[in-house]
Write a protein that holds these residues in place. Sequence first.
Motif, PDB file in Angstrom:
ATOM      1  N   LEU A 197       0.830  -1.210   0.000  1.00 38.05           N
ATOM      2  CA  LEU A 197       0.000   0.000   0.000  1.00 38.05           C
ATOM      3  C   LEU A 197       0.863   1.257   0.000  1.00 38.05           C
ATOM      4  N   ARG A 198       1.925   1.238   0.820  1.00 43.60           N
ATOM      5  CA  ARG A 198       2.821   2.387   0.892  1.00 43.60           C
ATOM      6  C   ARG A 198       3.561   2.590  -0.436  1.00 43.60           C
ATOM      7  N   LYS A 199       4.066   1.500  -1.017  1.00 44.09           N
ATOM      8  CA  LYS A 199       4.804   1.568  -2.280  1.00 44.09           C
ATOM      9  C   LYS A 199       3.952   2.177  -3.388  1.00 44.09           C
ATOM     10  N   HIS A 200       2.695   1.792  -3.447  1.00 41.66           N
ATOM     11  CA  HIS A 200       1.815   2.257  -4.516  1.00 41.66           C
ATOM     12  C   HIS A 200       0.966   3.462  -4.109  1.00 41.66           C
ATOM     13  N   LYS A 201       1.286   4.008  -2.914  1.00 42.42           N
ATOM     14  CA  LYS A 201       0.607   5.209  -2.403  1.00 42.42           C
ATOM     15  C   LYS A 201      -0.914   5.058  -2.415  1.00 42.42           C
ATOM     16  N   VAL A 202      -1.368   3.921  -1.912  1.00 42.49           N
ATOM     17  CA  VAL A 202      -2.803   3.654  -1.806  1.00 42.49           C
ATOM     18  C   VAL A 202      -3.263   4.179  -0.446  1.00 42.49           C
ATOM     19  N   GLU A 203      -4.063   5.226  -0.467  1.00 43.03           N
ATOM     20  CA  GLU A 203      -4.564   5.832   0.763  1.00 43.03           C
ATOM     21  C   GLU A 203      -6.081   5.887   0.715  1.00 43.03           C
ATOM     22  N   ALA A 204      -6.690   6.041   1.861  1.00 43.50           N
ATOM     23  CA  ALA A 204      -8.150   6.045   1.945  1.00 43.50           C
ATOM     24  C   ALA A 204      -8.757   7.132   1.061  1.00 43.50           C
ATOM     25  N   GLY A 205      -8.237   8.351   1.148  1.00 43.48           N
ATOM     26  CA  GLY A 205      -8.735   9.427   0.296  1.00 43.48           C
ATOM     27  C   GLY A 205     -10.023  10.072   0.782  1.00 43.48           C
ATOM     28  N   TRP A 206     -10.436   9.795   1.979  1.00 43.77           N
ATOM     29  CA  TRP A 206     -11.614  10.457   2.525  1.00 43.77           C
ATOM     30  C   TRP A 206     -11.293  11.017   3.903  1.00 43.77           C
ATOM     31  N   TYR A 207     -12.224  11.773   4.422  1.00 44.56           N
ATOM     32  CA  TYR A 207     -12.039  12.407   5.729  1.00 44.56           C
ATOM     33  C   TYR A 207     -13.030  11.819   6.726  1.00 44.56           C
ATOM     34  N   ASP A 208     -12.577  11.707   7.961  1.00 37.87           N
ATOM     35  CA  ASP A 208     -13.420  11.224   9.050  1.00 37.87           C
ATOM     36  C   ASP A 208     -13.751  12.384   9.974  1.00 37.87           C
ATOM     37  N   ARG A 209     -14.946  12.364  10.508  1.00 38.29           N
ATOM     38  CA  ARG A 209     -15.353  13.391  11.477  1.00 38.29           C
ATOM     39  C   ARG A 209     -14.463  13.273  12.706  1.00 38.29           C
ATOM     40  N   ALA A 210     -13.872  14.408  13.112  1.00 35.89           N
ATOM     41  CA  ALA A 210     -12.929  14.400  14.227  1.00 35.89           C
ATOM     42  C   ALA A 210     -13.405  15.252  15.398  1.00 35.89           C
ATOM     43  N   GLY A 211     -14.635  15.703  15.342  1.00 33.00           N
ATOM     44  CA  GLY A 211     -15.165  16.505  16.442  1.00 33.00           C
ATOM     45  C   GLY A 211     -15.868  17.748  15.931  1.00 33.00           C
ATOM     46  N   ILE A 212     -16.265  18.561  16.867  1.00 33.77           N
ATOM     47  CA  ILE A 212     -16.989  19.791  16.549  1.00 33.77           C
ATOM     48  C   ILE A 212     -16.104  20.984  16.875  1.00 33.77           C
ATOM     49  N   GLU A 213     -15.944  21.886  15.909  1.00 34.98           N
ATOM     50  CA  GLU A 213     -15.168  23.117  16.128  1.00 34.98           C
ATOM     51  C   GLU A 213     -16.017  24.116  16.896  1.00 34.98           C
ATOM     52  N   GLY A 214     -17.294  24.207  16.558  1.00 36.12           N
ATOM     53  CA  GLY A 214     -18.184  25.133  17.250  1.00 36.12           C
ATOM     54  C   GLY A 214     -19.572  25.129  16.623  1.00 36.12           C
ATOM     55  N   THR A 215     -20.498  25.770  17.311  1.00 36.52           N
ATOM     56  CA  THR A 215     -21.874  25.895  16.826  1.00 36.52           C
ATOM     57  C   THR A 215     -22.192  27.378  16.700  1.00 36.52           C
ATOM     58  N   TYR A 216     -22.869  27.726  15.597  1.00 33.93           N
ATOM     59  CA  TYR A 216     -23.139  29.127  15.284  1.00 33.93           C
ATOM     60  C   TYR A 216     -24.620  29.308  14.934  1.00 33.93           C
ATOM     61  N   ARG A 217     -25.165  30.473  15.269  1.00 33.59           N
ATOM     62  CA  ARG A 217     -26.522  30.852  14.862  1.00 33.59           C
ATOM     63  C   ARG A 217     -26.373  31.847  13.717  1.00 33.59           C
ATOM     64  N   PHE A 218     -27.116  31.597  12.607  1.00 35.52           N
ATOM     65  CA  PHE A 218     -27.068  32.495  11.455  1.00 35.52           C
ATOM     66  C   PHE A 218     -28.090  33.606  11.668  1.00 35.52           C
ATOM     67  N   CYS A 219     -27.628  34.852  11.637  1.00 31.71           N
ATOM     68  CA  CYS A 219     -28.495  36.006  11.916  1.00 31.71           C
ATOM     69  C   CYS A 219     -28.803  36.822  10.658  1.00 31.71           C
ATOM     70  N   GLY A 220     -28.637  36.255   9.502  1.00 32.80           N
ATOM     71  CA  GLY A 220     -28.946  36.956   8.263  1.00 32.80           C
ATOM     72  C   GLY A 220     -27.741  37.604   7.619  1.00 32.80           C
ATOM     73  N   ASP A 221     -26.978  38.351   8.391  1.00 30.51           N
ATOM     74  CA  ASP A 221     -25.796  38.996   7.822  1.00 30.51           C
ATOM     75  C   ASP A 221     -24.507  38.516   8.475  1.00 30.51           C
ATOM     76  N   LYS A 222     -24.624  37.810   9.599  1.00 29.25           N
ATOM     77  CA  LYS A 222     -23.433  37.310  10.294  1.00 29.25           C
ATOM     78  C   LYS A 222     -23.764  36.040  11.079  1.00 29.25           C
ATOM     79  N   PHE A 223     -22.703  35.432  11.575  1.00 32.24           N
ATOM     80  CA  PHE A 223     -22.832  34.234  12.406  1.00 32.24           C
ATOM     81  C   PHE A 223     -22.467  34.602  13.840  1.00 32.24           C
TER      82      PHE A 223
END
Length: 192
Positions: free
Chosen positions: A156-182
């Motif tokens: 796998l390493r020799k042929h550079k075979v990697e998963a190629g996708w992303y896994d959820r690693a947590g939450i950065e934050g939660t935001y409320r959308f107010c129309g012109d800003k978050f």
Amino acid sequence: MINNKIYNYVNRAQLAINDWQCSGEIYYLEQAKAELAEAVLLADELAKEKPVFLQYSAEVQGRVVSSYLCDTPEEALEDIRPDLAVGDLVIVLKQEESQWQPYIDMDDLIEGFISQADDEAGEGAEAWCDFISGNALAQARKELDEQLNDVLEAWLRKHKVEAGWYDRAGIEGTYRFCGDKFIRVSKAGDDA
């Protein structure tokens, strides 16, 4: 995100614990301890090896709307902005490159061998099947498992075979959308 070699060590530790529960022999606990020690060493080694590459995405709570992967939380919020209504709650997710790799499962491989032998010889293969899957070859199967997975990993390493996708690693934050800003409602660690 679990490395397959670590998974194999932990799996063998669990099997040893099961054997201990059935027999009460301390040997099996020592075997489980050794397998878990190997898992910890490998996990420490892997943690030093490759830096985590984070991306961010955003999704709207309560609706199926999500953004593409972005380099920053701010870009993820801007990416999802056209799909938002005033008052929407937006969750910015941390995404990390998947470290998943395929692995050879010895139990599946042995079952395949047993199936082949059964197809070939029927009842005549019972002794061989019992031998190949029995305790006498337990250490030899572990050795073969490690060797085959080492070869697979090198390939796998020799042929550079990697998963190629992303896994959820947590939450950065939660935001409320107010129309012109978050407006940030909570930060990473506040969300549960």
